[in-house]
Design a protein around this motif. Structure first.
Motif, PDB file in Angstrom:
ATOM      1  N   GLN A 140       0.816  -1.210   0.000  1.00 18.10           N
ATOM      2  CA  GLN A 140       0.000   0.000   0.000  1.00 18.10           C
ATOM      3  C   GLN A 140       0.853   1.263   0.000  1.00 18.10           C
ATOM      4  N   ALA A 141       1.948   1.245   0.716  1.00 15.73           N
ATOM      5  CA  ALA A 141       2.805   2.432   0.778  1.00 15.73           C
ATOM      6  C   ALA A 141       3.410   2.728  -0.597  1.00 15.73           C
ATOM      7  N   GLU A 142       3.845   1.683  -1.298  1.00  7.99           N
ATOM      8  CA  GLU A 142       4.386   1.865  -2.647  1.00  7.99           C
ATOM      9  C   GLU A 142       3.294   2.307  -3.605  1.00  7.99           C
ATOM     10  N   ALA A 143       2.097   1.722  -3.455  1.00 10.88           N
ATOM     11  CA  ALA A 143       0.965   2.132  -4.287  1.00 10.88           C
ATOM     12  C   ALA A 143       0.652   3.604  -4.072  1.00 10.88           C
ATOM     13  N   ALA A 144       0.715   4.059  -2.819  1.00  7.43           N
ATOM     14  CA  ALA A 144       0.430   5.466  -2.512  1.00  7.43           C
ATOM     15  C   ALA A 144       1.410   6.387  -3.238  1.00  7.43           C
TER      16      ALA A 144
ATOM     17  N   ILE B 231      -6.219  10.107  -2.471  1.00  4.79           N
ATOM     18  CA  ILE B 231      -6.406  10.857  -1.221  1.00  4.79           C
ATOM     19  C   ILE B 231      -6.876   9.926  -0.109  1.00  4.79           C
ATOM     20  N   ALA B 232      -7.839   9.067  -0.438  1.00  2.04           N
ATOM     21  CA  ALA B 232      -8.369   8.126   0.559  1.00  2.04           C
ATOM     22  C   ALA B 232      -7.288   7.180   1.063  1.00  2.04           C
ATOM     23  N   LEU B 233      -6.396   6.758   0.178  1.00  2.00           N
ATOM     24  CA  LEU B 233      -5.341   5.824   0.580  1.00  2.00           C
ATOM     25  C   LEU B 233      -4.405   6.464   1.604  1.00  2.00           C
ATOM     26  N   TYR B 234      -4.042   7.717   1.395  1.00  2.00           N
ATOM     27  CA  TYR B 234      -3.153   8.372   2.359  1.00  2.00           C
ATOM     28  C   TYR B 234      -3.861   8.607   3.703  1.00  2.00           C
ATOM     29  N   HIS B 235      -5.155   8.876   3.671  1.00  2.00           N
ATOM     30  CA  HIS B 235      -5.916   8.958   4.924  1.00  2.00           C
ATOM     31  C   HIS B 235      -5.894   7.612   5.643  1.00  2.00           C
ATOM     32  N   GLN B 236      -6.043   6.546   4.874  1.00  2.00           N
ATOM     33  CA  GLN B 236      -6.027   5.202   5.464  1.00  2.00           C
ATOM     34  C   GLN B 236      -4.671   4.879   6.069  1.00  2.00           C
ATOM     35  N   LEU B 237      -3.592   5.261   5.368  1.00  2.00           N
ATOM     36  CA  LEU B 237      -2.248   5.017   5.892  1.00  2.00           C
ATOM     37  C   LEU B 237      -1.994   5.822   7.166  1.00  2.00           C
ATOM     38  N   PHE B 238      -2.545   7.026   7.231  1.00  2.00           N
ATOM     39  CA  PHE B 238      -2.413   7.815   8.459  1.00  2.00           C
ATOM     40  C   PHE B 238      -3.113   7.116   9.623  1.00  2.00           C
ATOM     41  N   ASP B 239      -4.313   6.580   9.379  1.00  2.00           N
ATOM     42  CA  ASP B 239      -5.031   5.840  10.424  1.00  2.00           C
ATOM     43  C   ASP B 239      -4.243   4.608  10.873  1.00  2.00           C
ATOM     44  N   GLN B 240      -3.570   3.997   9.917  1.00  2.16           N
ATOM     45  CA  GLN B 240      -2.871   2.745  10.203  1.00  2.16           C
ATOM     46  C   GLN B 240      -1.575   2.975  10.972  1.00  2.16           C
ATOM     47  N   TYR B 241      -0.821   4.014  10.576  1.00  3.52           N
ATOM     48  CA  TYR B 241       0.515   4.201  11.153  1.00  3.52           C
ATOM     49  C   TYR B 241       0.626   5.444  12.044  1.00  3.52           C
ATOM     50  N   ARG B 242      -0.389   6.321  12.030  1.00  2.00           N
ATOM     51  CA  ARG B 242      -0.385   7.558  12.809  1.00  2.00           C
ATOM     52  C   ARG B 242       0.844   8.425  12.514  1.00  2.00           C
ATOM     53  N   ASP B 243       1.366   8.324  11.318  1.00  2.75           N
ATOM     54  CA  ASP B 243       2.503   9.127  10.908  1.00  2.75           C
ATOM     55  C   ASP B 243       1.965  10.391  10.230  1.00  2.75           C
ATOM     56  N   PRO B 244       2.239  11.594  10.777  1.00  4.41           N
ATOM     57  CA  PRO B 244       1.707  12.822  10.200  1.00  4.41           C
ATOM     58  C   PRO B 244       2.085  13.034   8.746  1.00  4.41           C
ATOM     59  N   GLU B 245       3.202  12.432   8.349  1.00  6.15           N
ATOM     60  CA  GLU B 245       3.636  12.609   6.957  1.00  6.15           C
ATOM     61  C   GLU B 245       2.576  12.127   5.978  1.00  6.15           C
ATOM     62  N   TYR B 246       1.854  11.071   6.340  1.00  3.06           N
ATOM     63  CA  TYR B 246       0.809  10.560   5.454  1.00  3.06           C
ATOM     64  C   TYR B 246      -0.336  11.558   5.327  1.00  3.06           C
ATOM     65  N   LEU B 247      -0.656  12.264   6.396  1.00  4.16           N
ATOM     66  CA  LEU B 247      -1.744  13.239   6.323  1.00  4.16           C
ATOM     67  C   LEU B 247      -1.305  14.481   5.540  1.00  4.16           C
ATOM     68  N   VAL B 248      -0.032  14.854   5.650  1.00  2.00           N
ATOM     69  CA  VAL B 248       0.471  15.963   4.836  1.00  2.00           C
ATOM     70  C   VAL B 248       0.419  15.578   3.357  1.00  2.00           C
ATOM     71  N   LYS B 249       0.735  14.305   3.070  1.00  2.00           N
ATOM     72  CA  LYS B 249       0.631  13.835   1.684  1.00  2.00           C
ATOM     73  C   LYS B 249      -0.818  13.879   1.206  1.00  2.00           C
ATOM     74  N   ALA B 250      -1.748  13.490   2.054  1.00  2.00           N
ATOM     75  CA  ALA B 250      -3.167  13.575   1.695  1.00  2.00           C
ATOM     76  C   ALA B 250      -3.555  15.024   1.417  1.00  2.00           C
ATOM     77  N   LEU B 251      -3.049  15.932   2.252  1.00  2.00           N
ATOM     78  CA  LEU B 251      -3.314  17.360   2.054  1.00  2.00           C
ATOM     79  C   LEU B 251      -2.694  17.842   0.741  1.00  2.00           C
ATOM     80  N   TRP B 252      -1.487  17.380   0.460  1.00  2.00           N
ATOM     81  CA  TRP B 252      -0.774  17.731  -0.774  1.00  2.00           C
ATOM     82  C   TRP B 252      -1.590  17.335  -2.006  1.00  2.00           C
ATOM     83  N   LEU B 253      -2.104  16.105  -2.019  1.00  2.00           N
ATOM     84  CA  LEU B 253      -2.896  15.646  -3.161  1.00  2.00           C
ATOM     85  C   LEU B 253      -4.232  16.381  -3.226  1.00  2.00           C
TER      86      LEU B 253
END
Length: 858
Positions: free
Chosen positions: A338-342, A380-402
Motif C-alpha cells: 500500500q505504501a508503494e501504491a500510494a 487521497i483516501a489511501l493516504y488517509h487510510q495510511l495515516f489511520d494505520q501508522y499515525r505518521d503525520p507525513e501521510y496526512l500531509v501527503k493527503a493534504l498535498w494531493l
C-alpha cells in the motif's frame, strides 16, 4: 518557436553527414533543397524529430521566396509535427503544427499554394486532435469548426464526416453531451447508407454510452460498428477501435477472457506508428487483468503503456494517457504494498497537475481542465487510510498535498500566465487584439441569444486562438510545485494558525485539520445529506431576507452550531487565526457566521480571524512580502448612474480614507475601464465602493464604473495591487465549478496577481457595509493583517449593535477575505508634516509681526 524543457532530450549535434549536407545547401542558399532533404531524412529516421529538434527549429535560415520554396518549407513543418506525434511528443507536435498554421495564414492568398497546403487535411485535423489530446478544448473547437466551415464552402464532401468526427471527439472529452450528439448526427447525415465512413462515428457513439454507464445502448452501437466493419478487408484503425470498445464492454460485463481475445487482436494488428491505439490497448489489457485480480499481469501492461513515452527523471510526462497508466500501476500495487501504491498514486496526481499546466486557461473560454477525479479521490483516501494505520503525520500531509493539487488548477495556471504577460508585454504588444476581445466580451454579455451572439462567440474564439498562438509560453513556465516547500509551509504555517482543508468526493468528504503540530482528520460517508442541509440553511437565512432569523434567532444559533460541528469538529482550542481551503458547496458557507456554542450568538468570526484559499498551493508558493506602505486608490459611487442609485456610504468611506491615509480619489461613474485597469497596476491598495451584479440572470458578473466592466474583459488584464477591497454586492459570488471553486469577480482579480481580495457573498446592506469597511481600515492600519483586521471589524460591529435583530449575520458576515494573508501597511497621512506646516506658518506670522514692529519703531 520556444519548446518545453521536457522535450529537449539528447541535445546531441546532428550527424556529420547531415550537418555537412545542410551546410552545403545553406552556403548555396538553396532553401528548397534543404527543406526537401530534411523531409526525407525525417521519413528515413523519425527519431530525428525528437533527438535533433533544436537543430530542426533553426534549420530554415530565411523566409521562402518562391512558390517551390514555400511548398518545401510547409511540408517540412507538417512532416516534423507528424513524426513528433507518432512518437507521442504531443506538445512539441502542437508547436510545429502551429508553425504550419501561421505559415498557411501568411501565404494562403496564393490560390495554388493554398490548395497545395490543404488546411483541412494537413493542419486542422492533426492540430485540432492534438489540442484535444492535451485538453486545450477551446482551441480544438475553434480550429475544427473552421475546417468544417471551409470544407463545406469548398464542397469537399469526402472529408466532411471525418471533420465532424474530430469535432465530436473534442465534445466527448469536454463532456458536452448535447454538442456531441448533434455533431455526430451531422457527421452521419453526410454519410451514405452502408458507407465505411460511418464506422468511426458509430465507435464514438458506443464510447459515449460506455462512459455514460449505458451499456445497453453502447452494445447496440458497437454491434452496428462490428457489422459494418465486416465489409472491410484487413484490420483498419476504425475496426480495431471497434474491437477496443467491444473489449471494454466485455470487461464491464465480467467477461474478461473474451475481452482479452479482442485486445490481443488489436495488439497483433495495430500499425507501429499508431501509438495512441497501442497505449489505449495496453491500458485496457491492464484493466482486464486488474478485474481478474491478476496484479502482476496488470502491472506489466500498464508499464508497457508507459514505455511508449519518454518520461522525465521523475517518471512523468505531460499526457493524460500517462496519468491513466500511472493510476493503473498504482492500483495494481495495492495488492502488494500500500505504501508503494500510494507513491504511484501521488505520481499520477502530480502528472495530472503537470499536464494541465500546458493549457492557456481562461475563465470564460471553452477550455476545460481535465481531471482524473475518481482516481484522485482513491489516492487521497489511501493516504488517509495510511495515516489511520501508522499515525505518521507525513501521510496526512501527503493527503493534504494531493487534495490541494486537485483544487484551483486553473487559478494557478492563470496566475502563472499573467506573470508571464507582465514579463513579455504580450498585452501591450497586442493592444489592438486585446481591446477587441474586451469589447467583444461586453457585446457578448449584452446581446440576447441568437445568430448575432453566436457570431460574437466565434469572433472571440478566433481572437483568443490567435492571441494564444502569440503567447509561445517559454520552457521555464512548465514547473512542478515542490512537495518539500509545501511540507515546510504546512508545518510552519500551522504554528501560528489552524489550517483546514476540505475535499468532497463522490463517496466521502475528507477534512484535514492541522494546528501546533497536531494532525487530525475526518472521513464522512454522509456527505450528500450534509450538503443538502447546508444549502437549505443558506437559502433560509442568507438569500430570502431577514424574516427567518428575526422570527427565531435561537433556531439559527442551534442550526449554525450544528453545521460548524459537522465541518469543524475540533473547534475547542483552535488558534485565533484559521485558514480554510473549501471545496464545492463549502465555498458558499460563511464560516464566520456560524455559532461556536449551541443556543447563543457566539459567532466564530467575532473572535477568530478567518481567511480562505482556493488552494493552499497559492499560499505555500506566495511571492515575497513588500514592506513599503501603500496608498489607497478610492473609487466611490456618489451619484446615480446607469440606473443604479448613489451609495451614500461610499462618500463616507472616501472621506474617512482621505482623512487618515494617502489616497487618490476617483468617481466610479466617471472612471473608464482603462483608467480602472491602470489603477490596478500602480501597486496601490484598491478600494471600490460601487455596485456589482452577479445574479443568475446575468451572463457575466460585472462591476459598475462609467460602463459595466464584465468579468470576461477582466481576463485580459494584469494587476500589481496587494489588496483589492470590493465594497459592493455579490463580488465573491458566481458559478461553482468542479475543482475550481466560485468563479467570481474576486477570484478573477486573484488570478491576475492580486495578493488578497475582500469581497461579498450576497447583497450587502449599505449602512452596515460602510461601518464594517471603515472599521476594517482602522484595524488594518494598526495590525497590518487583513484577515485579522476584518475579524476586528466584525467584533466592533457586534459590540456596537447589541440586539439580536441588528446582529443578524446577513448584515455583517457578507465580507470575507481570500488569498495570501500577507502583512500590509497603508501609507498614513503624516501628522508631523501637518504640525511642521503649522509651525512654519506660525513662525512666518511672528517674523512678519516683528519686522513690522521694528519698522514702526524706526
Amino acid at each position: 518557436m520556444l519548446l518545453l524543457a521536457f522535450l529537449l532530450l539528447s541535445g546531441a549535434p546532428p550527424s556529420d553527414s547531415l550537418e555537412t549536407r545542410y551546410r552545403q545547401m545553406k552556403q548555396k542558399d538553396d532553401l528548397e533543397a534543404c527543406a526537401n532533404f530534411l523531409f526525407d531524412q525525417l521519413d528515413a529516421d523519425p527519431g530525428l524529430a525528437v533527438n535533433q529538434e533544436e537543430f530542426l527549429k533553426k534549420a530554415l535560415w530565411r523566409a521562402p521566396r518562391t512558390r517551390e520554396e514555400k511548398e518545401a518549407c510547409y511540408h517540412f513543418l507538417i512532416n516534423t509535427g507528424w513524426h513528433l506525434l507518432t512518437q507521442r511528443q504531443v506538445p512539441a507536435s502542437v508547436n510545429w503544427y502551429e508553425q504550419a498554421y501561421a505559415f498557411y495564414e501568411q501565404y494562403k492568398q496564393d490560390p495554388e499554394l493554398k490548395k497545395e497546403m490543404d488546411f483541412e487535411e494537413y493542419i486542422a485535423k492533426p492540430l485540432g486532435n492534438n489540442y484535444t489530446r492535451v485538453g486545450d478544448f477551446s482551441k480544438a473547437v475553434y480550429i475544427q469548426q473552421r475546417a468544417i466551415d471551409e470544407a463545406l464552402a469548398a464542397r469537399r464532401t469526402g472529408i466532411i464526416p471525418g471533420l465532424y468526427l474530430n469535432l465530436a471527439t473534442t465534445y466527448f472529452r469536454m463532456h458536452d453531451d448535447a454538442a456531441l450528439q448533434s455533431t455526430i448526427a451531422l457527421g452521419l447525415g453526410g454519410v451514405t447508407a452502408g458507407s465505411l465512413d460511418a464506422l468511426p462515428l458509430y465507435n464514438l457513439k458506443a464510447e459515449y454510452f460506455i462512459e455514460a454507464g449505458n451499456t445497453d445502448s453502447a452494445r447496440t452501437w458497437n454491434q452496428k460498428a462490428l457489422q459494418l466493419g465486416k465489409k472491410q478487408a484487413g484490420a483498419s484503425t476504425a475496426l480495431l477501435t471497434t474491437f477496443l470498445a467491444r473489449a471494454r464492454l466485455l470487461n464491464l460485463s465480467g467477461r474478461h477472457r473474451e475481452s482479452l481475445y479482442y485486445l490481443r487482436e488489436i495488439d497483433r494488428n495495430v500499425a507501429a506508428d499508431n501509438v495512441e491505439l497501442s497505449v489505449e490497448t495496453a491500458i485496457e489489457t491492464g484493466n482486464a487483468y486488474l478485474l481478474m485480480q491478476l496484479p502482476d499481469s496488470a502491472l506489466a501492461w500498464h508499464n508497457k503503456a508507459l514505455h511508449y513515452f519518454r518520461l522525465n527523471e521523475n517518471g512523468l510526462f505531460p499526457d493524460f494517457k500517462v496519468t491513466t497508466a500511472l493510476f493503473g500501476v498504482a492500483t495494481a500495487l495495492l495488492y502488494k504494498d500500500q505504501a508503494e501504491a500510494a507513491r504511484w498514486f501521488e505520481k499520477a496526481v502530480l502528472n495530472d497537475y503537470y499536464t494541465e499546466q500546458l493549457l492557456p486557461s481562461s475563465l470564460n473560454s471553452n477550455t476545460a481542465a481535465y481531471a482524473n477525479k475518481k482516481y484522485s479521490e482513491t489516492a487521497i483516501a489511501l493516504y488517509h487510510q495510511l495515516f489511520d494505520q501508522y499515525r505518521d503525520p507525513e501521510y496526512l500531509v501527503k493527503a493534504l498535498w494531493l487534495t490541494e493539487l486537485s483544487k484551483g488548477r486553473m487559478l494557478i495556471n492563470e496566475q502563472r500566465r499573467t506573470a508571464h504577460w507582465k514579463q513579455d508585454a504580450l498585452l501591450t504588444g497586442n493592444k489592438k487584439w486585446v481591446d477587441q476581445l474586451r469589447s467583444l466580451y461586453v457585446l457578448l454579455a449584452e446581446t440576447p441569444e441568437g445568430a448575432y451572439q453566436q457570431q460574437i462567440r466565434q469572433n472571440i474564439q478566433r481572437l483568443e486562438f490567435e492571441l494564444n498562438l502569440k503567447e509561445r509560453e517559454s520552457i521555464t513556465l512548465l514547473k512542478l510545485p515542490s512537495y518539500k516547500v509545501f511540507n515546510n509551509w504546512v508545518r510552519t504555517s500551522a504554528r501560528s494558525q489552524t489550517i483546514i482543508s476540505y475535499y468532497l468526493g463522490d463517496s466521502y468528504s475528507y477534512i484535514i485539520h492541522i494546528q501546533n503540530g497536531v494532525f487530525r482528520h475526518r472521513l464522512d460517508t454522509n456527505t450528500q445529506a450534509h450538503i443538502k442541509k447546508l444549502n437549505g440553511f443558506l437559502q433560509r437565512y442568507f438569500y430570502t431576507g431577514t424574516t427567518a432569523f428575526n422570527r427565531d434567532p435561537g433556531a439559527y444559533y442551534q442550526q449554525s452550531f450544528g453545521l460548524l460541528n459537522t465541518w469543524n469538529p475540533w473547534l475547542a482550542g483552535t488558534l485565533p487565526a484559521v485558514l480554510i481551503s473549501p471545496d464545492r458547496e463549502l465555498h458558499n458557507l460563511p464560516f464566520e457566521a456560524l455559532c461556536a456554542s449551541p443556543g447563543q450568538p457566539r459567532y466564530w468570526g467575532a473572535f477568530t480571524s478567518i481567511s480562505y484559499s482556493f488552494t493552499f498551493l497559492q499560499n505555500a508558493f506566495s511571492p515575497p512580502v513588500s514592506h513599503s506602505p501603500k496608498p489607497v486608490a478610492v473609487f466611490s459611487f456618489e451619484k446615480p448612474h446607469l440606473g443604479f442609485p448613489a451609495l451614500p456610504q461610499s462618500a463616507k468611506e472616501r472621506s474617512f480614507l482621505a482623512r487618515r491615509f494617502v489616497t487618490r480619489q476617483y468617481e466610479a461613474g466617471l472612471t473608464s475601464d482603462s483608467a480602472f485597469m491602470a489603477a490596478l497596476n500602480t501597486g496601490n491598495i484598491i478600494h471600490l465602493a460601487s455596485h456589482a451584479v452577479a445574479n443568475a440572470a446575468e451572463k457575466q458578473p460585472y462591476l459598475v464604473l462609467k460602463n459595466r466592466l464584465y468579468l470576461g474583459a477582466l481576463q485580459y488584464i494584469t494587476t500589481r495591487s496587494p489588496l483589492v477591497v470590493l465594497a459592493a454586492c455579490e463580488t465573491g459570488s458566481g458559478i461553482l465549478r468542479q475543482g475550481e471553486g466560485m468563479q467570481s469577480l474576486g477570484r478573477i482579480l486573484l488570478s491576475k496577481g492580486v495578493d488578497g481580495v475582500l469581497s461579498s457573498r450576497w447583497e450587502v446592506d449599505d449602512a452596515a457595509s460602510g461601518e464594517l469597511i471603515r472599521d476594517f481600515y482602522s484595524a488594518l492600519s494598526a495590525t497590518t493583517d487583513p484577515a485579522a483586521a476584518l475579524q476586528k471589524a466584525r467584533a466592533a460591529y457586534l459590540e456596537k449593535h447589541p440586539t439580536a435583530a441588528e446582529q443578524n449575520p446577513l448584515y455583517w458576515a457578507a465580507y470575507f477575505y481570500q488569498g495570501n494573508n500577507l502583512p500590509l501597511m497603508i501609507r498614513q497621512k503624516r501628522s508631523t508634516a501637518i504640525l511642521l506646516s503649522l509651525l512654519l506658518i506660525t513662525g512666518a506670522v511672528i517674523t512678519a509681526t516683528l519686522i513690522l514692529r521694528h519698522k514702526r519703531l524706526l
